[in-house]
Scaffold this motif. Structure first.
Motif, short mmCIF file in Angstrom:
data_model
loop_
_atom_site.label_atom_id
_atom_site.label_comp_id
_atom_site.label_asym_id
_atom_site.label_seq_id
_atom_site.Cartn_x
_atom_site.Cartn_y
_atom_site.Cartn_z
N ASP A 256 -13.01 5.81 30.78
CA ASP A 256 -14.25 5.76 31.54
C ASP A 256 -14.03 5.23 32.96
OD1 ASP A 256 -16.97 5.71 32.21
OD2 ASP A 256 -17.16 3.63 31.53
N ARG A 257 -13.35 4.11 33.11
CA ARG A 257 -13.12 3.50 34.42
C ARG A 257 -11.66 3.41 34.80
NH1 ARG A 257 -17.64 3.17 37.69
NH2 ARG A 257 -19.45 2.77 36.38
N LEU A 258 -10.78 3.50 33.84
CA LEU A 258 -9.36 3.32 34.08
C LEU A 258 -8.61 4.65 34.11
CD1 LEU A 258 -8.50 0.28 31.77
CD2 LEU A 258 -8.67 0.26 34.26
N SER A 259 -7.55 4.69 34.90
CA SER A 259 -6.57 5.77 34.82
C SER A 259 -5.19 5.14 34.92
CB SER A 259 -6.78 6.80 35.95
OG SER A 259 -6.60 6.20 37.22
N TRP A 260 -4.19 5.83 34.41
CA TRP A 260 -2.84 5.26 34.38
C TRP A 260 -1.84 6.40 34.38
CZ3 TRP A 260 -6.58 4.93 30.66
CH2 TRP A 260 -6.39 5.69 29.49
N GLY A 261 -0.59 6.06 34.62
CA GLY A 261 0.42 7.11 34.65
C GLY A 261 1.83 6.57 34.67
N PHE A 262 2.75 7.46 34.42
CA PHE A 262 4.18 7.16 34.42
C PHE A 262 4.90 8.36 35.02
CE2 PHE A 262 8.29 7.90 32.35
CZ PHE A 262 8.95 6.74 32.69
N ASN A 263 5.80 8.09 35.95
CA ASN A 263 6.56 9.16 36.59
C ASN A 263 8.02 8.76 36.69
OD1 ASN A 263 7.71 10.03 39.56
ND2 ASN A 263 6.63 11.72 38.57
N SER A 264 8.89 9.67 36.35
CA SER A 264 10.33 9.45 36.49
C SER A 264 10.93 10.69 37.16
CB SER A 264 10.98 9.23 35.12
OG SER A 264 12.35 8.88 35.26
N SER A 265 11.75 10.47 38.20
CA SER A 265 12.30 11.59 38.97
C SER A 265 13.71 11.27 39.43
CB SER A 265 11.41 11.90 40.19
OG SER A 265 11.36 10.78 41.05
N ALA A 266 14.40 12.29 39.89
CA ALA A 266 15.78 12.13 40.38
C ALA A 266 16.02 13.06 41.55
CB ALA A 266 16.78 12.41 39.25
N ASN A 267 16.95 12.66 42.39
CA ASN A 267 17.46 13.51 43.48
C ASN A 267 18.95 13.62 43.28
OD1 ASN A 267 18.47 14.45 46.03
ND2 ASN A 267 16.54 13.84 46.98
N LEU A 268 19.40 14.75 42.75
CA LEU A 268 20.79 14.94 42.34
C LEU A 268 21.52 15.80 43.36
CD1 LEU A 268 20.06 15.74 38.57
CD2 LEU A 268 20.47 13.51 39.62
N LYS A 269 22.59 15.26 43.92
CA LYS A 269 23.34 15.97 44.96
C LYS A 269 24.31 16.96 44.31
CE LYS A 269 21.26 13.15 47.76
NZ LYS A 269 20.60 12.25 46.79
N SER A 270 24.41 18.15 44.90
CA SER A 270 25.17 19.23 44.27
C SER A 270 26.66 19.14 44.56
CB SER A 270 24.64 20.58 44.72
OG SER A 270 24.77 20.71 46.14
N SER A 271 27.05 18.80 45.80
CA SER A 271 28.46 18.83 46.18
C SER A 271 28.63 18.09 47.50
CB SER A 271 28.94 20.28 46.32
OG SER A 271 28.18 20.94 47.34
N LYS A 272 29.85 18.03 47.99
CA LYS A 272 30.10 17.40 49.29
C LYS A 272 29.60 18.31 50.41
CE LYS A 272 34.03 14.50 47.99
NZ LYS A 272 35.46 14.18 48.23
N ASN A 273 29.19 17.69 51.51
CA ASN A 273 28.71 18.46 52.65
C ASN A 273 29.85 18.80 53.60
OD1 ASN A 273 29.17 16.07 54.17
ND2 ASN A 273 27.08 15.37 53.79
N GLN A 274 29.51 19.37 54.75
CA GLN A 274 30.53 19.83 55.69
C GLN A 274 31.30 18.68 56.33
OE1 GLN A 274 28.32 22.00 58.63
NE2 GLN A 274 27.49 20.16 59.62
N ASN A 275 30.79 17.44 56.21
CA ASN A 275 31.51 16.27 56.72
C ASN A 275 32.30 15.56 55.63
OD1 ASN A 275 30.55 16.75 59.27
ND2 ASN A 275 28.86 15.28 59.15
#
Length: 388
Positions: A256-275
């Protein structure tokens, strides 16, 4: 630090599970009480299904929420983080100590020998063979994000995000001279898709996956006193230089008055860059609860934990003797923050349905592979417009 992150994830899951399984108590014993229960139930149902300010997550969370098929949402957000002071692990380290004394290498070596002389079961660290020539004193990190979302179906949403990054830093040298350093530009743009896996009454569970493209620069430079134009450290580059994968999971619920949540995320690097390096993977988990004071205003409290890994490889043009920020082994760590926020909803006029809010937070636990600058405060803002 890994155990702290796991504990927070488990705590958030149990927190959400408790709300999910909670049921209203009490029985009606006479017709008069039954009449009041029916009236309250109708009021609660009406409030549950009307549009509310807490329909979207707090300003610092890009959590998905249901969209109608064919609807467009334009979302604008900003994040400003203030940083100052140096941490070695969770201990503060002074500028004199960082500049004039050799620092321990954050990579752990396992020496050979017996237990009496430092055997394999006694982890040890080794000193760098150099002292740093400069250190960061303070830094302001700003990110501005423009997001466009489209409801492909009632359960599936597409999103495009364009980030703009701006960084400013104050540096101090070993002879105590101070200078400013700055960088900025377009960051790594991203495309993602979110699908509501299931809906049960007032509970929703989402899965999302995205990809970011290497549109941000990794070669930004600035003028340094007595040194000319130099490349700025890793943490001041607007981009990563790599294709990155962005998985995530979100649960939200409301009463009625409350809301709640849970979030889990990631940023996964694929490989080495040009440097010839790869930024460390980034993992975030957060849980929140919000109270709808009235339909058009809600208050929220949130806890977020972020784990960042060290770099792999290194940019040969960044000398780690110059600055600990140039050291690939001094980029990782864990930070846990607490936030308070407020959301607003415009429920009349030409901007009907527009939501906006602000959130401010401070870390209460940091463990960094230092010497590394500590976060002091974060402010998040958002405004969201929907066109059906």
């Amino acid at each position: 630090m890994f155990y702290t992150l796991k504990f927070l994830i488990l705590l958030s899951v149990f927190f959400c599970f408790g709300f999910l399984t909670a049921q209203e108590k009490g029985t009606v014993k006479n017709s008069h009480e039954h009449h009041h229960v029916e009236t309250d139930s109708k009021n609660e149902t009406s409030h549950l299904h009307e549009e509310r300010a807490d329909q979207v997550a707090p300003a610092g969370v890009m959590a998905p929420h249901p969209h109608k098929k064919g609807s467009w949402i334009f979302d604008f957000r900003s994040m400003t983080m203030q940083m100052s002071g140096l941490l070695m692990g969770d201990k503060s380290i002074g500028g004199l100590e960082a500049l004039w004394f050799p620092q321990f290498d954050p990579t752990v070596a396992m020496p050979s020998g017996s237990l009496l002389t430092g055997g394999p079961s006694v982890p040890q660290t080794s000193l760098n063979d150099y002292r740093y020539m400069s250190i960061p004193k303070s830094m302001t990190m700003e990110m501005y994000m423009a997001n466009v979302m489209y409801g492909l179906t009632d359960d599936t949403m597409l999103m495009f995000m364009l980030p703009i990054v701006k960084n400013t830093m104050v540096m101090e040298t070993s002879n105590f001279d101070r200078s400013n350093m700055s960088s900025g530009g377009v960051g790594d743009i991203s495309f993602s898709i979110t699908h509501r896996l299931f809906k049960r009454e007032n509970h929703d569970f989402f899965l999302n996956f995205g990809v970011s493209l290497p549109t941000g620069s990794i070669d930004e430079s600035d003028w340094m006193p007595m040194m000319g134009k130099q490349k700025v450290p890793y943490n001041m580059q607007p981009g990563t230089g790599t294709v990155n994968y962005l998985p995530g999971v979100t649960y939200t619920g409301k009463s009625d008055r409350l809301s709640w949540g849970f979030n889990s995320s990631a940023n996964l690097k694929s490989s080495k860059n040009q440097n010839n390096y790869r930024f460390g993977n980034r993992y975030e988990t957060t849980s929140w609860i919000a109270y709808s004071l009235v339909q058009w205003m809600s208050f929220s409290a949130r806890v977020q934990s972020t784990l960042v890994e060290n770099l792999r490889g290194r940019d040969s043009s960044l000398d780690p003797k110059m600055d600990p920020q140039n050291d690939p082994n001094r980029q990782g760590g864990i930070r846990t923050e607490a936030f308070l926020g407020v959301n607003f909803l415009i429920n009349g006029g030409p901007f009907r349905g527009t939501k906006f809010g602000i959130e401010a937070g401070k870390p209460f636990h940091q463990h960094l592979n230092g010497p590394q600058m500590a976060a002091q405060s974060t402010v998040n803002l958002f405004a969201s417009f929907q066109i059906e």
